[in-house]
Enzyme design. Structure first.
Site, PDB file in Angstrom:
ATOM      1  N   ALA A 202     100.590  90.180  66.674  1.00  0.00           N
ATOM      2  CA  ALA A 202     100.845  91.477  67.304  1.00  0.00           C
ATOM      3  C   ALA A 202      99.824  92.552  66.926  1.00  0.00           C
ATOM      4  O   ALA A 202      99.263  93.215  67.806  1.00  0.00           O
ATOM      5  CB  ALA A 202     102.272  91.932  66.978  1.00  0.00           C
TER       6      ALA A 202
ATOM      7  N   GLN B  90     100.801  77.264  64.907  1.00  0.00           N
ATOM      8  CA  GLN B  90     100.079  78.323  64.199  1.00  0.00           C
ATOM      9  C   GLN B  90     100.228  78.199  62.690  1.00  0.00           C
ATOM     10  O   GLN B  90      99.315  78.546  61.937  1.00  0.00           O
ATOM     11  CB  GLN B  90     100.581  79.697  64.654  1.00  0.00           C
ATOM     12  CG  GLN B  90     100.250  80.046  66.087  1.00  0.00           C
ATOM     13  CD  GLN B  90     101.414  79.776  67.027  1.00  0.00           C
ATOM     14  OE1 GLN B  90     102.178  78.821  66.837  1.00  0.00           O
ATOM     15  NE2 GLN B  90     101.564  80.605  68.032  1.00  0.00           N
TER      16      GLN B  90
ATOM     17  N   ASP C  20     107.075  90.786  66.091  1.00  0.00           N
ATOM     18  CA  ASP C  20     106.368  91.268  67.264  1.00  0.00           C
ATOM     19  C   ASP C  20     107.017  92.520  67.838  1.00  0.00           C
ATOM     20  O   ASP C  20     106.360  93.286  68.533  1.00  0.00           O
ATOM     21  CB  ASP C  20     106.316  90.170  68.329  1.00  0.00           C
ATOM     22  CG  ASP C  20     105.348  89.078  67.936  1.00  0.00           C
ATOM     23  OD1 ASP C  20     104.190  89.142  68.376  1.00  0.00           O
ATOM     24  OD2 ASP C  20     105.729  88.182  67.171  1.00  0.00           O
TER      25      ASP C  20
END
Length: 342
Positions: free
Chosen positions: A59, A192, A233
């Site tokens: 983000a 990730q 986020d």
């Protein structure tokens, strides 16, 4: 302004978003850890595509990259309103993207030229790094010496201006002797955790072990983990938190096993205009992302899939929200209002 000591610096070596004066260099996170390839974005359209394609992700990093996209548009004499709108639509869930663009838009409305917009984008990037370092100190102070922690997705230097949010807490905790072992979940479908978080942890000499996402509850039951530390986020006005898909189930498992759950994110991630997690738009990506591993299809042709990228963890499952403004323990609407206002 540098609030960290040299031991912190030894665990902080990556800068994935780099302004070059007339273009933006991004470390292509789709290729890590196998290849460290840089993308040179020379206009706002290239930045938009990099955000959509997850070449840049996380983000704060998305917001920073978008701000530099506006700068390039201004340098090139482009109409800025369409550029702002296109960048804003690149990804819907991460509020940092909208926050950074709103900040650039306010400067444009005040008559800022390209040079002034460049200074604003640099300020956004510099402030994020400073916030991450301060968050690291605040979050690490909550952790008992010698603890084991688990993290999910990637919240480090790759996802921010540097140091990281949740991974910044981990960096500070390791440097202070409070964290003895880190466990990173793989984070399907883009992996990730496996590709990016382990890349950062190993590169910076932090003791780390990778686990399958499905091993998290078993790990917590073993007693090896005292904290789950994640990023965000978007954080709603009542403390509900949107983060990478799989975060919600980690929070449920943590509560069942008596493991503490921490969200670390800059104040730019807090959206007081969003009342609760029910109001957060959850991005759905192409279902085909679930069908392959490292580009090789592993699922039978004709299969269908559902691919939400984020989920929402209710505030009642969160023990602490850590931002650069301070720590909120057991967050709710009242404590969020006290720290962040309306």
């Amino acid at each position: 302004m540098n609030a960290i000591t040299s031991p912190h610096d030894t665990h902080d070596t990556i800068r994935a978003v780099q302004w070059q004066g007339d273009h933006l260099r991004l470390l292509d996170q789709r290729l890590l850890p196998a290849e460290e390839r840089w993308i040179d974005c020379r206009d706002a359209a290239a930045v938009t595509q990099a955000i959509k394609d997850l070449a840049v992700r996380g983000a704060p990093a998305i917001g920073i990259a978008a701000a530099w996209g506006v700068v390039m548009a201004a340098q090139q004499g482009a109409a800025l309103e369409p550029v702002l709108a296109t960048l804003r639509a690149a990804r819907p869930t991460a509020v940092n993207l909208m926050w950074a663009l709103d900040r650039m838009k306010a400067r444009i409305a005040a008559g800022a030229d390209a040079a002034a917009l460049e200074r604003e984008a640099q300020a956004i990037q510099d402030e994020d790094l400073a916030a991450n370092r301060h968050m690291g100190e605040l979050g690490a102070a909550l952790i008992a010496p010698g603890s084991g922690v688990m993290t999910h997705c990637n919240t480090g230097s790759l996802a921010t201006a540097g140091y990281g949010t949740a991974l910044g807490v981990i960096r500070a905790g390791v440097a202070a002797g409070r964290i003895a072992q880190v466990y990173a979940g793989e984070t399907r479908p883009w992996q990730q955790g496996a590709r990016l978080t382990m890349y950062e942890l190993v590169r910076d000499g932090i003791p780390a072990r990778l686990i399958a996402d499905s091993a998290a509850s078993h790990l917590m039951k073993s007693g090896a983990v005292q904290w789950v530390i994640v990023g965000a986020d978007r954080i709603a006005a009542n403390g509900d938190t949107a983060n990478k898909i799989g975060t919600y189930q980690l929070a449920i498992a943590a509560r069942h096993h008596g493991v503490k759950f921490m969200v670390a994110a800059p104040s730019s991630t807090v959206d007081m205009a969003t009342a609760s997690g029910e109001d957060i738009e959850i991005e759905l990506r192409d279902p085909s992302e679930l069908f392959a591993v490292a580009g090789r299809r592993v699922v039978v042709e004709g299969a269908e899939a559902w691919n939400p990228v984020f989920d929402v963890t209710p505030a009642e499952l969160i023990d602490a929200i850590v931002t650069e403004r301070g720590v909120i323990e057991r967050p709710d609407a009242r404590s969020m209002q006290a720290l962040f206002g309306a």
